[in-house]
Design an enzyme around this catalytic site. Structure first.
Site, PDB file in Angstrom:
ATOM      1  CG  ASP A 334      -1.874   1.112   1.291  1.00  0.00           C
ATOM      2  OD1 ASP A 334      -2.626   1.284   0.327  1.00  0.00           O
ATOM      3  OD2 ASP A 334      -1.886   1.834   2.315  1.00  0.00           O
ATOM      4  CD  GLU A 363      -2.001   2.603  -3.572  1.00  0.00           C
ATOM      5  OE1 GLU A 363      -2.991   3.306  -3.851  1.00  0.00           O
ATOM      6  OE2 GLU A 363      -1.640   2.378  -2.400  1.00  0.00           O
ATOM      7  CG  ASP A 437      -7.845   2.928  -3.505  1.00  0.00           C
ATOM      8  OD1 ASP A 437      -8.529   3.066  -2.465  1.00  0.00           O
ATOM      9  OD2 ASP A 437      -6.680   2.495  -3.491  1.00  0.00           O
TER      10      ASP A 437
END
Length: 607
Positions: A334, A363, A437
């Protein structure tokens, strides 16, 4: 004066794309003007390592242009352009060379990576599937801790409004769990899934679980450690590997490490400066003013330089090793931009020592080869940090092409990825169309915008609009599944799920009303990938492109598969020598294939 150079053409750059340290590489410029090349014309190759002085090298004249050969001894980024007499020749559209004024000069990039760098072979050629654990499938009930709301209306509208303090608590749970995922492994296998990426599963307060409460404990609402072991074991029997979301830049304020609310039996950093976790965090004014992710006080940011934090993450029986020992095959990191290079290097070393073939995916939303984050050039793809990244540039390019019918951005993005990234990375890129997201891909193609979350909560497509959007999803999926990298299906996209931004893109999977047409299409794409190695490590080559149609080839030494996507209103004919099978419809054609408007397909030669 006309010259030709394109670094994706081996005639121009002897090693296309990024290459390993120590490589000897030849760059060739070709004179294409109908007039004879002047005897007095000179060319210089101007190059420099990132942050260093530029070095102009005289190029050798050849029968039809100029050439220069260099060996690259250091990893890192290099940039280059050409000086032809007093003119500048730089990077134009699709990496083709073009004369341009100095003030607008665009350089090409070279990525030199560590010669020991390789990425997991098992991931290449596969199909990923992303699950938001609370919303995929439920099998049984687990206890709910105080402060959490367990819903009994599977498929209901997730809570999204802030409370009286102005905060969205994300504390409503629908009860999706690990046993629910295990129950659906046969379904995932039918899609051709080989890699299962789970959003966070560690104990946390919120339903998204990015506010980690305990890195070494499965969230009780998801099940037990035994349930997790059963999931990895049963998935392995079906050739499916598990990747976990690692949230290492911040913890939850409600965690055993920070313990702001006293819910844990530990002495948290918020509670005392004598806490063993105190140096994990940055306090400006103890205890209420501290660094947090994007200023969200429920997500206190971690000090990655803390020796005790590093020992906790990287040490023997630390977090990374603990879950690798439970049979997972890697991590998705992340907010990788928030993790310093030294931390990522230690992370890679730890993971690869425990499991050399584990994958590390970051990410990163932009070009990961040259990303600048917090004023620092990152080194993600130089061999000591990441194996792969979430391919947001390709996602955006596919969506733009499907929505507009214009190939330019898609072709430009593919050229960038192939030129800037190591092929080891390209072959295992996480090719997404949507995630937890972003809005659902079907909703994106639905085309209706909303003014706020209250409108998003109640807005759905008409059947007519949904049918049109589904056709666009299919076109996008063909590109997602056949371009270099590994397609990642966001749970429910194959079932025509709708949803705007978070939390509406995180609704429960509807197991009662399934879209059989779209599901069958995804299953077919997964089957095609399983049956050919061209999608594992095959080369990509553009065969034809104009403003609205793209034809390309994926090829190994043994076979080739051709793909066309015609998103225009025109008709095209593909002329090919021999007999071919179209793989989506399983039809045979000889010599000629008609590509109707708004159509797509894949074909291979059978004789």
């Amino acid at each position: 004066m006309q010259l030709y150079f394109n670094p994706l053409d081996k005639a121009c750059k002897s090693r296309t794309g990024a290459f390993p340290r120590g490589s000897l590489v030849t760059f060739r410029l070709y004179w294409t003007d109908s007039n004879k090349m002047p005897d007095t014309l000179d060319a210089r190759f101007v190059f420099w390592q990132d942050g260093k002085e530029r070095t102009p090298l005289s190029m050798h004249r050849t029968e039809n242009g100029f050439c220069v050969t260099l060996r690259f001894h250091q990893t890192g980024l290099y940039f280059y352009y050409f000086r032809i007499a007093d003119e500048y020749f730089g990077c134009g559209n699709f990496r083709n060379g073009a004369f341009m004024p100095q003030v607008n000069l665009v350089s090409w990039q070279i990525t030199v990576y560590d010669e020991e760098y390789h990425t997991p072979e098992w991931m290449k050629g596969g199909v990923m599937y992303q699950i938001f654990p609370d919303r995929f499938n439920k099998d049984g009930d687990y206890p709910v801790r105080e402060g959490k709301i367990l819903r009994n209306d599977w498929g209901g509208l997730p809570s999204y409004r802030p409370n009286e303090a102005g905060k969205v608590l994300n504390n409503d749970f629908f009860g999706g769990n690990l046993n629910g995922i295990t129950e659906k492994l046969d379904y995932l296998q039918s899609l051709g899934v080989t890699v299962l990426y789970l959003n966070p599963v560690f104990e946390a307060y919120s339903n998204h679980r990015y506010d980690t409460g305990d890195y070494l404990k499965i969230d009780p609402l998801l099940g037990t450690e035994q349930d997790f072991d059963r999931l990895t074991e049963e998935a392995g029997k079906r050739g499916i590997r598990i990747i976990l979301d690692a949230v290492l830049n911040h913890t939850g304020s409600d965690s055993r490490y920070f313990n702001k609310y006293g819910h844990y039996d530990s002495l948290g950093a918020y509670q005392s400066q004598s806490s063993p976790y105190y140096d994990w965090y940055h306090f400006q004014s103890f205890p209420n003013t501290y660094d947090s992710w994007w200023g969200i006080d429920t997500l206190p940011a971690v000090n990655e330089a803390s020796p005790s934090y590093q020992q906790f993450i990287f040490g023997q029986e630390g977090v990374l090793q603990h879950w690798l020992n439970h049979g997972i095959s890697g991590y998705r990191l992340d907010v990788a931009d928030e993790l310093p290079d030294f931390f990522l290097e230690k992370l890679r070393k730890t993971v690869k020592e425990v499991s050399p073939e584990a994958v590390i995916i970051g990410e990163v939303w932009e070009d990961a080869s040259n990303k600048i984050a917090y004023s620092e050039r990152r080194k993600y793809l130089q061999g000591n940090e990441l194996d792969s990244v979430m391919n947001y540039p390709l996602k955006d390019a596919i969506i733009h092409f499907v929505q507009t019918g214009k190939t330019f951005q898609l072709r430009e993005t593919l050229s960038m990825l192939l030129d800037n990234y190591p092929k080891e990375t390209v072959d295992c890129l996480m090719n997404i169309l949507g995630t937890h997201d972003t809005p659902r891909i079907l909703t994106v193609f639905g085309g209706k915008t909303c003014s706020g979350k209250d409108e998003m909560a109640v807005t759905f497509m008409t059947e007519r609009d949904k049918a049109r959007a589904k056709q666009q999803v299919m076109m996008a999926a063909v590109l997602q599944f056949t371009l270099p990298g590994v397609p990642c299906i966001y749970y429910g996209d194959e079932n025509a799920m709708e949803g705007y931004q978070d939390p509406f893109c995180r609704r429960c999977f509807d197991w009662i009303n399934t879209d059989e047409e779209l599901l069958a299409f995804y299953q077919k794409l997964g089957q095609i990938r399983r049956q050919s190695d061209v999608f594992r490590n095959g080369e990509y080559r553009e065969i034809f492109a104009d403003s609205g149609c793209l034809v390309y080839e994926r090829r190994t030494a043994e076979e080739a598969i051709y793909v066309w996507v015609n998103n225009s209103h025109g008709e095209y004919s593909i002329h090919a020598d021999g007999t071919y099978r179209e793989l989506l419809t399983d039809t045979i054609f000889s010599d000629r294939l008609e590509c109707r408007p708004k159509s797509y397909g894949l074909f291979r030669k059978i004789k």
